[in-house]
Motif scaffolding. Sequence first.
Motif, short mmCIF file in Angstrom:
data_model
loop_
_atom_site.label_atom_id
_atom_site.label_comp_id
_atom_site.label_asym_id
_atom_site.label_seq_id
_atom_site.Cartn_x
_atom_site.Cartn_y
_atom_site.Cartn_z
N THR A 243 28.33 51.42 -31.85
CA THR A 243 29.22 50.78 -32.19
C THR A 243 30.78 50.35 -31.20
OG1 THR A 243 27.70 49.01 -33.40
CG2 THR A 243 29.03 48.12 -32.34
N ASP B 143 30.51 37.37 -30.24
CA ASP B 143 29.02 37.27 -30.60
C ASP B 143 28.18 37.44 -30.99
OD1 ASP B 143 28.46 37.69 -28.32
OD2 ASP B 143 28.48 35.99 -27.02
N GLU B 144 28.67 39.13 -31.06
CA GLU B 144 27.99 40.32 -31.64
C GLU B 144 28.97 40.94 -31.75
OE1 GLU B 144 26.28 42.33 -28.07
OE2 GLU B 144 25.81 40.60 -26.19
N CYS B 145 29.34 40.63 -32.34
CA CYS B 145 30.12 41.34 -33.55
C CYS B 145 28.78 41.53 -34.76
CB CYS B 145 31.28 40.72 -34.61
SG CYS B 145 31.91 41.80 -35.75
N PRO B 146 28.58 42.74 -35.37
CA PRO B 146 27.67 43.43 -37.08
C PRO B 146 28.34 42.96 -38.11
CG PRO B 146 28.93 45.66 -35.60
CD PRO B 146 29.49 44.01 -34.72
N SER C 274 23.00 40.39 -38.06
CA SER C 274 23.57 41.60 -38.22
C SER C 274 23.41 42.30 -39.51
CB SER C 274 25.45 40.76 -38.21
OG SER C 274 25.49 39.83 -40.17
N ARG D 247 16.29 43.07 -39.69
CA ARG D 247 16.14 43.71 -38.70
C ARG D 247 15.41 44.94 -38.76
NH1 ARG D 247 21.94 45.69 -38.52
NH2 ARG D 247 21.73 46.13 -40.85
N CYS E 208 29.91 40.09 -38.49
CA CYS E 208 30.23 38.50 -38.99
C CYS E 208 29.08 38.46 -39.58
CB CYS E 208 29.75 38.07 -37.72
SG CYS E 208 31.69 37.88 -36.90
N PRO F 199 32.63 45.36 -28.90
CA PRO F 199 31.50 44.71 -28.61
C PRO F 199 32.04 43.15 -27.92
CG PRO F 199 31.27 44.65 -31.33
CD PRO F 199 32.18 45.65 -30.57
N HIS G 132 36.02 36.21 -38.40
CA HIS G 132 35.98 36.82 -37.23
C HIS G 132 37.04 36.70 -36.83
CE1 HIS G 132 34.30 39.70 -34.04
NE2 HIS G 132 34.98 39.20 -33.35
N ARG H 74 21.05 35.52 -34.34
CA ARG H 74 21.40 36.33 -34.97
C ARG H 74 22.04 36.94 -36.22
NH1 ARG H 74 25.75 40.06 -35.11
NH2 ARG H 74 26.87 38.19 -35.16
N SER I 189 25.02 37.28 -40.76
CA SER I 189 23.31 36.64 -39.96
C SER I 189 23.29 35.53 -40.03
CB SER I 189 22.81 36.91 -40.39
OG SER I 189 22.48 38.58 -40.39
#
Length: 359
Positions: free
Chosen positions: A62, A68-71, A81, A31, A73, A65, A116, A79, A75
């Motif tokens: 955050t 499907d955008e959970c930081p 994370s 990232r 979870c 969220p 999750h 996506r 990567s």
Amino acid sequence: MKKTTTRLADGRELIYYDARDDAVRDAVDRRPLEPVATAAEIRHDRLLGDSVAIASHRQGRTYHPPADECPLCPSRDGRLSEIPAADYDVVVFENRFPSLAGDSGRCEVVCFTSDHDASFADLTDGHAALVLEAWTDRTAELSQLPGVQQVFCFENRGAEIGVTLGHPHGQIYAYPFTTPRTQRMLDTLAAHRQRTGGNLFDELLAEERADGRRIILDGDHWTAFVPYAAHWPYEVHLYPKRRVPDLLALDDEARTEFPQIYLEVLRRFDRIFVGRGGGKGGAEGTGAAPTPYIAAWHQAPVHAADRAEFALHLELFTIRRTPGKLKFLAGSESGMNVFINDVPPEAAAERLREVASES
């Protein structure tokens, strides 16, 4: 257990705790993150004698969220994370939005599982033991940081508690001071020792076991009970039978039994409202979320002169008092710190015994 330490793109530390010794953790955080900028400050309240953390940067953290955008979870599937790996057992990393930072302490996030939709109560005994190892290791490491006076491992669960990320996780705070609650325990402990020569923790545990009415579980090495003067509607304290000051001092037998006792208590918390106020279909029988709770480890301050007199214990409580009703901190509690409990501790203990797991 295998421990692997790495760094995130903004320089924060991340640590993998794996059950398998052959686990390989070489994923890189890709990232484009800027270095974390914090504005944490500790201010002392001269009138009350306690401390307040001022952390304005947390306003941008955050907030709820989508899944499907959970930081928290892994990567995967393109996506990225907070955890670079595609899967993990237990992960600890420095909080991106810490309440304490720099000279004002440190905050870490503990991800209990990569699933999750799970909860701590869903973990196996082995996986819960791995979380205990992570808590213990972080207590040892954080206790060595300059200025750290107390290490606090805890979990908040449920939107009613104020949790903003649904992924099963907890936190660890390394305070640059002894917290007011712990200092009050130490003062009471010292006064009792001076007056009687005994250890108040030992006496309270012995009295609860002798009375028996508030005992939830009594294992070989741990006792779980609702305290005589419980502040919260459903509150359970979990003590090792051999008094130790912190997680590091637990012996192998206590470490082995802890997951069995703790997981059973958590599962009972998820069942205490079942059948009260509706049909099946949720923790309350109404399709609602499982019981919200706070689980808090109480450890002796790092440099306390009398830390050997302190008793490590875990306090678990929920703000839910009955299906659909919460225990709010109103005027007496918030304004004067005098709690009013609507559920007698003996009734809470009886209910928690009623919902025991079937053998």
